[in-house]
Design a protein around this motif. Structure first.
Motif, mmCIF file in Angstrom:
data_model
loop_
_atom_site.group_PDB
_atom_site.id
_atom_site.type_symbol
_atom_site.label_atom_id
_atom_site.label_comp_id
_atom_site.label_asym_id
_atom_site.label_seq_id
_atom_site.Cartn_x
_atom_site.Cartn_y
_atom_site.Cartn_z
ATOM 1 N N ASN A 221 81.702 1.546 92.915
ATOM 2 C CA ASN A 221 82.295 2.682 92.557
ATOM 3 C C ASN A 221 83.450 4.174 93.049
ATOM 4 O OD1 ASN A 221 80.445 2.423 90.196
ATOM 5 N ND2 ASN A 221 78.774 3.868 91.574
ATOM 6 N N LEU A 222 83.815 2.513 94.042
ATOM 7 C CA LEU A 222 85.041 3.268 94.750
ATOM 8 C C LEU A 222 86.286 2.677 94.029
ATOM 9 C CD1 LEU A 222 83.720 4.240 97.946
ATOM 10 C CD2 LEU A 222 84.518 6.245 96.581
ATOM 11 N N PRO A 223 87.783 3.086 93.561
ATOM 12 C CA PRO A 223 88.852 2.310 93.521
ATOM 13 C C PRO A 223 89.816 1.716 94.288
ATOM 14 C CG PRO A 223 89.000 4.694 92.977
ATOM 15 C CD PRO A 223 87.721 5.080 93.979
ATOM 16 N N THR A 224 89.889 0.932 93.939
ATOM 17 C CA THR A 224 91.164 -0.354 94.583
ATOM 18 C C THR A 224 92.063 0.157 93.948
ATOM 19 O OG1 THR A 224 89.243 -2.257 94.825
ATOM 20 C CG2 THR A 224 91.318 -2.387 95.401
ATOM 21 N N PRO A 265 83.542 -7.872 83.555
ATOM 22 C CA PRO A 265 83.661 -6.222 82.151
ATOM 23 C C PRO A 265 83.171 -5.754 83.408
ATOM 24 C CG PRO A 265 82.089 -8.280 81.850
ATOM 25 C CD PRO A 265 82.542 -9.137 82.835
ATOM 26 N N ASP A 266 82.430 -5.776 84.433
ATOM 27 C CA ASP A 266 81.985 -4.641 85.195
ATOM 28 C C ASP A 266 83.134 -3.704 86.172
ATOM 29 O OD1 ASP A 266 79.224 -5.214 83.891
ATOM 30 O OD2 ASP A 266 78.602 -6.590 84.913
ATOM 31 N N ALA A 267 84.133 -3.705 85.447
ATOM 32 C CA ALA A 267 85.201 -2.909 86.327
ATOM 33 C C ALA A 267 85.614 -2.042 85.468
ATOM 34 C CB ALA A 267 86.088 -3.605 86.505
ATOM 35 N N THR A 268 86.123 -0.617 85.576
ATOM 36 C CA THR A 268 86.826 0.252 85.650
ATOM 37 C C THR A 268 88.800 -0.192 85.307
ATOM 38 O OG1 THR A 268 85.363 1.692 84.312
ATOM 39 C CG2 THR A 268 87.684 2.319 83.982
ATOM 40 N N VAL A 269 89.138 0.063 84.124
ATOM 41 C CA VAL A 269 90.404 -0.462 85.121
ATOM 42 C C VAL A 269 91.877 0.577 84.815
ATOM 43 C CG1 VAL A 269 92.776 -1.961 84.786
ATOM 44 C CG2 VAL A 269 90.204 -2.814 84.723
ATOM 45 N N ILE A 301 91.895 -0.498 90.789
ATOM 46 C CA ILE A 301 90.729 -1.322 89.656
ATOM 47 C C ILE A 301 89.179 -0.661 90.378
ATOM 48 C CG2 ILE A 301 88.663 -2.691 89.544
ATOM 49 C CD1 ILE A 301 91.975 -5.265 88.949
ATOM 50 N N THR A 302 88.861 0.323 89.961
ATOM 51 C CA THR A 302 86.843 0.022 89.776
ATOM 52 C C THR A 302 86.207 -0.370 89.456
ATOM 53 O OG1 THR A 302 87.735 2.692 90.566
ATOM 54 C CG2 THR A 302 85.325 2.133 90.071
ATOM 55 N N TYR A 303 85.451 -1.543 90.577
ATOM 56 C CA TYR A 303 84.226 -2.204 90.330
ATOM 57 C C TYR A 303 83.452 -1.683 90.000
ATOM 58 C CZ TYR A 303 87.739 -6.298 90.966
ATOM 59 O OH TYR A 303 88.470 -7.302 90.941
ATOM 60 N N LEU A 304 82.334 -1.795 89.506
ATOM 61 C CA LEU A 304 80.894 -1.230 89.162
ATOM 62 C C LEU A 304 80.027 -1.918 89.352
ATOM 63 C CD1 LEU A 304 82.065 0.303 85.355
ATOM 64 C CD2 LEU A 304 81.885 1.036 87.279
ATOM 65 N N GLN A 348 80.923 -4.835 97.399
ATOM 66 C CA GLN A 348 79.442 -4.330 98.193
ATOM 67 C C GLN A 348 79.498 -3.188 97.743
ATOM 68 O OE1 GLN A 348 80.852 -3.356 102.332
ATOM 69 N NE2 GLN A 348 82.720 -2.032 101.583
ATOM 70 N N GLU A 349 77.926 -3.079 97.954
ATOM 71 C CA GLU A 349 77.314 -1.842 98.178
ATOM 72 C C GLU A 349 77.230 -0.665 98.690
ATOM 73 O OE1 GLU A 349 75.614 -0.640 94.860
ATOM 74 O OE2 GLU A 349 74.782 -3.183 93.381
ATOM 75 N N ILE A 350 77.645 0.457 98.456
ATOM 76 C CA ILE A 350 77.300 1.568 99.607
ATOM 77 C C ILE A 350 75.790 1.387 100.265
ATOM 78 C CG2 ILE A 350 77.666 3.245 100.975
ATOM 79 C CD1 ILE A 350 79.744 3.769 98.658
#
Length: 355
Positions: A221-224, A265-269, A301-304, A348-350
């Motif tokens: 949930n944090l952008p790369t 697919p679990d990502a926002t681009v 990318i933000t990985y979900l 990683q998860e926070i």
């Protein structure tokens, strides 16, 4: 014995017999393995003269990076392919005389080989006719007197990098004479456009070394942030020249976009299309700076979902716009090309503790 893996419309039993027998040798119509036309060795070598998959086209890089990891581009047009065949000057009269009388084993067209000195001397020294296999009528090719010694010019032969391509049969006229300074008026004669298309697969572009923040491990949930620095990608220009013809073409590849595929697919681009355009200064995206950790990047990318032992495979594809210009003032566009690189991304998860 003659082997004839031609398209059936080009073959008849009578034609096979006509191909085979001249006293003193055997003609074979078959396929040459291998698809490369990159020169390997001197053009004066007898093995080069014997092969119709070899091209004398010289390709040199005029501009663009030359070091580091590089690779060939792939056309974005799945229906596009480089020229299947063309004609080139191969022998001077003196070279043909030496080859015919000392080797006498080689290809007289991309699909037809002559094995036996007498086959070569009959046609190129003693004026006996041969058979052209590049048309349905199997037309006659007039013989030559003493290899045309004393004349200025070259014997031309078809070149076919991939003889399994059915279209490569368009250059199976028996090797023929052309006066110096002239381009033969035959189908599939070389042109600047053919040289430009040949050079397409010779263009080598740099690998896609994208910058990422954070670098070591992304967080759910944090952008790369993703970017390419100014000057990382420069246009690449190659020049293709066909010796003894005056023909040349320059093919230029210019980077125009970066496409991101997060590998899950679990990502926002960002942007949603995954296409990060080239900025005016030649860079892509925007470098990450402190304080922007939670902002949506212009390219990134933000990985979900976190990875579980196996990293996501982030694929970065650069699109290259391809243009060309030739010795006769012609030019134009060729299909865009892409070059991909893939790198693993751990997510990683926070972890938080509630009291």
């Amino acid at each position: 014995m003659t082997t004839l893996p031609m398209p059936s419309l080009r073959l008849t039993a009578a034609a096979a017999v006509a191909l085979t027998l001249w006293s003193g040798g055997t003609a074979h119509a078959n396929t040459i393995p291998g698809k490369t036309t990159t020169p390997s060795g001197g053009a004066e070598g007898k093995n080069v003269f014997a092969s119709a998959s070899y091209s004398n086209i010289k390709v040199t890089q005029v501009s663009g990076p030359t070091g580091g990891k590089r690779g060939s581009i792939s056309s974005t047009d799945v229906n596009w392919k480089p020229p299947p065949c063309w004609y080139e000057p191969v022998f001077t009269p003196e070279q043909l005389k030496e080859f015919s009388e000392t080797v006498g084993l080689g290809y007289v067209s991309p699909h037809v080989s002559w094995g036996g000195v007498k086959l070569w001397t009959d046609h190129y020294r003693d004026s006996k006719d041969a058979t052209n296999w590049n048309d349905d009528s199997f037309s006659s090719a007039s013989g030559y007197d003493d290899y045309n010694l004393g004349k200025e010019g070259y014997f031309w032969r078809g070149v076919a990098p991939d003889t399994a391509d059915p279209d490569s049969w368009g250059c199976d006229r028996v090797m023929f004479w052309q006066n110096a300074g002239e381009i033969p008026a035959v189908p599939n004669a070389p042109t600047p456009k053919i040289l430009a298309e040949y050079a397409y697969n010779k263009v080598e572009v740099p690998g896609t070394e994208i910058e990422l923040r954070p670098t070591a491990r992304s967080t759910v949930n944090l952008p790369t942030w993703v970017w390419l620095d100014k000057g990382t990608f420069q246009e690449v220009k190659v020049r293709a020249e066909l010796p003894n013809t005056g023909l040349w073409a320059e093919t230029t590849a210019k980077p125009v976009a970066l496409h991101l595929d997060p590998g899950t697919p679990d990502a926002t681009v960002y942007p949603a299309s995954g296409d990060c355009t080239i900025n005016d200064d030649g860079s892509i995206g925007t470098p990450y700076t402190a304080g922007k950790a939670s902002e949506a990047p212009p390219c990134g990318i933000t990985y979900l979902r976190a990875t579980d032992g196996s990293p996501y495979q982030l694929k970065a594809s650069v699109t290259w716009q391809i243009t060309w210009q030739g010795s006769d003032g012609t030019g134009g566009d060729l299909p865009n090309g892409t070059f991909d690189t893939t790198q693993g991304i751990d997510v990683q998860e926070i972890q938080s503790v509630n009291r």
